[in-house]
Scaffold this active site. Structure first.
Site, PDB file in Angstrom:
ATOM      1  NE  ARG A 277      -3.494  -2.298   2.809  1.00 23.75           N
ATOM      2  CZ  ARG A 277      -3.192  -3.450   3.398  1.00 23.75           C
ATOM      3  NH1 ARG A 277      -1.974  -3.616   3.916  1.00 23.75           N
ATOM      4  NH2 ARG A 277      -4.073  -4.425   3.478  1.00 23.75           N
TER       5      ARG A 277
ATOM      6  CE  LYS B 162      -5.900  -1.119   5.248  1.00 24.69           C
ATOM      7  NZ  LYS B 162      -7.225  -1.369   4.633  1.00 24.69           N
TER       8      LYS B 162
ATOM      9  CG  HIS C  26      -5.769   0.697  -4.139  1.00 21.79           C
ATOM     10  ND1 HIS C  26      -5.255   0.065  -3.037  1.00 21.79           N
ATOM     11  CD2 HIS C  26      -7.018   0.186  -4.315  1.00 21.79           C
ATOM     12  CE1 HIS C  26      -6.154  -0.778  -2.538  1.00 21.79           C
ATOM     13  NE2 HIS C  26      -7.221  -0.720  -3.299  1.00 21.79           N
TER      14      HIS C  26
ATOM     15  NE  ARG D  45      -3.182  -3.521  -1.535  1.00 22.93           N
ATOM     16  CZ  ARG D  45      -2.585  -4.285  -0.613  1.00 22.93           C
ATOM     17  NH1 ARG D  45      -1.277  -4.384  -0.581  1.00 22.93           N
ATOM     18  NH2 ARG D  45      -3.308  -4.957   0.271  1.00 22.93           N
TER      19      ARG D  45
ATOM     20  CG  HIS E 148      -5.752  -8.834   1.174  1.00 25.82           C
ATOM     21  ND1 HIS E 148      -5.862  -9.319  -0.114  1.00 25.82           N
ATOM     22  CD2 HIS E 148      -5.709  -7.479   1.052  1.00 25.82           C
ATOM     23  CE1 HIS E 148      -5.893  -8.314  -0.968  1.00 25.82           C
ATOM     24  NE2 HIS E 148      -5.798  -7.190  -0.284  1.00 25.82           N
TER      25      HIS E 148
ATOM     26  CE1 TYR F 209      -6.314  -7.184  -6.457  1.00 24.20           C
ATOM     27  CE2 TYR F 209      -6.450  -8.493  -4.460  1.00 24.20           C
ATOM     28  CZ  TYR F 209      -6.232  -7.282  -5.079  1.00 24.20           C
ATOM     29  OH  TYR F 209      -5.955  -6.178  -4.334  1.00 24.20           O
TER      30      TYR F 209
END
Length: 331
Positions: free
Chosen positions: A178, A202, A276, A279, A302, A311
Site C-alpha cells: 500500500r 494495517k 492502489h 497493487r 489481507h 482478484y
C-alpha cells in the site's frame, strides 16, 4: 485539479462538514464518550490514524443526527439508526458508503453497550445494502513493463527526484504494498541480501515481502546516488526514511500518488491509476503467473482470503476473453 465527483460517487463534490467543528458542537457528555471511543480505536485496537478518522467521522455524523432531532444518545434505538442511514441515502450515499457507515455504527454501539453507555445494542439489528466490491482497472503485463521503462528512462539523467520516482514505481509494482506502507518504510527495512522488505501494515502487523532484481537495481541507485542529495535537510524521523520528498522530509503519500499517475499516464491506452492500481495489477499478474491465492494474501497483507479472492474475478474474465477470441468453438 480537485475532483468534482461527490463523496458518494454522484454529481459534484458535496462539502463534508468539518469533523472538528461538528464534534465540538455535540453535547459535552457525547464529546467525552467519543474521546473515549477514539482512545479505544487507537490504543486498544491499534487502528491506523486514517481508519480512526473514518470511524469517528461516521460516529460524529450519527450522534449529530441524534442530537439534531432532539434525542439523547442513551435512547438510541434501531429506528434512529435506520433514520440516520435513510438520511445518508437521500443525500446521495452509495451502497458502498451506506454499508461502511452501518458497519461503523454497529462497531460503536457494541462498544458503547459493553461500556454501559447504552442499555442495549441496537446496532446488532442494523442491516445495510451489501456493498458493491469493485476492483479498479489493472495494467496488462506489457503496460506495466512500459510504465517501468518510462520511469527508468527518466532516471537516466541521474536527477535525484527521478531516481526516487523510478524506485517508487518499481517497488510498488514488485511488492504490491500500500502507498501508506511504502511511505512508512525506513532504509533499514530493506534487506538486499535476501531481496525482501519489512512492511508495517494495517493494525501494526509486520510482514516480509520479496522484490525482484529490477526493483533492487532501482533501489540501489536511489540510495547510492539520489537519496543523499535530498537528505541534506532531513531531520528527526525523516533521517531514517527510505523515500524522501523534494525538501528532505519523509515522502508524503500524495506525492507518491502523483508519481504513479504521471508514470502510468505516459503509456497510451493504460487505465489512469495510482498506487492502489499498481497493487491490484501486481496481485492480478501474480495469480495469472501461477501464484496460489494464500501466498498472494500473505504478500498483500489481507486479513482474510475473501479480500484476495476478488482478484480471481479479474483473471477469470481475462481467461474468458482470451478463450472467446482464440477457441474455434467459443461462439
Amino acid at each position: 485539479m480537485p475532483s468534482t465527483e461527490g463523496p458518494h460517487g454522484t454529481g459534484k463534490r458535496a462539502r463534508r462538514p468539518d469533523l472538528r467543528a461538528a464534534r465540538a458542537a455535540l453535547p459535552e457528555p457525547v464529546r467525552k464518550l467519543i474521546d473515549d471511543y477514539e482512545r479505544h480505536l487507537s490504543l486498544e485496537r491499534g487502528l491506523s490514524a486514517h481508519t480512526v478518522r473514518a470511524y469517528l467521522g461516521d460516529v460524529v455524523s450519527l450522534t449529530g443526527f441524534v442530537d439534531g432531532n432532539g434525542g439523547r444518545l442513551e435512547d438510541l434505538d434501531i429506528g434512529t439508526l435506520r433514520g440516520w442511514l435513510a438520511r445518508q441515502r437521500e443525500e446521495g450515499a452509495s451502497r458502498t458508503t451506506l454499508a461502511r457507515r452501518a458497519a461503523a455504527a454497529r462497531t460503536f454501539t457494541a462498544w458503547a453497550h459493553r461500556g454501559g453507555a447504552l442499555a442495549s445494542d441496537p446496532g446488532g439489528r442494523l442491516v445495510a445494502p451489501r456493498a458493491h466490491r469493485k476492483l479498479p482497472g489493472v495494467l496488462r503485463a506489457e503496460q506495466a513493463s512500459e510504465v517501468m521503462r518510462f520511469s527508468a528512462a527518466g532516471a537516466e539523467q541521474r536527477d535525484p527526484v527521478a531516481l526516487r520516482d523510478s524506485a517508487i514505481v518499481e517497488l510498488l509494482y514488485a511488492t504490491g504494498v500500500r502507498v501508506s506502507e511504502l511511505c512508512g518504510l525506513d532504509v533499514g527495512d530493506v534487506d538486499f541480501s535476501r531481496r525482501v522488505v519489512l512492511v508495517l501494515g494495517k493494525g501494526g502487523k509486520e510482514r516480509v515481502v520479496p522484490f525482484g532484481v529490477p526493483a533492487e537495481a532501482a533501489l540501489r541507485v536511489w540510495l547510492e546516488e539520489g537519496r543523499g542529495r535530498l537528505a541534506v535537510e532531513a531531520k528527526g524521523p525523516a533521517e531514517a526514511a527510505l523515500f524522501l520528498g523534494a525538501r528532505g522530509g519523509r515522502l508524503d503519500p500524495r506525492a507518491a500518488r502523483r508519481v504513479v499517475h504521471d508514470a502510468v499516464g505516459s503509456v497510451p491506452g493504460a487505465n489512469d491509476m495510482g498506487p492502489h492500481g499498481l497493487r491490484h495489477s501486481a496481485a492480478t499478474h501474480l495469480l495469472e503467473g501461477g501464484a496460489d491465492l494464500r501466498s498472494v494474501q500473505e504478500l498483500l497483507g489481507h486479513a482474510t482470503l475473501a479480500t484476495t479472492q476478488l482478484y480471481t474475478h479479474v483473471t477469470v474474465d481475462r481467461l474468458k476473453a482470451i478463450h472467446d477470441r482464440a477457441h474455434p468453438r467459443a461462439r
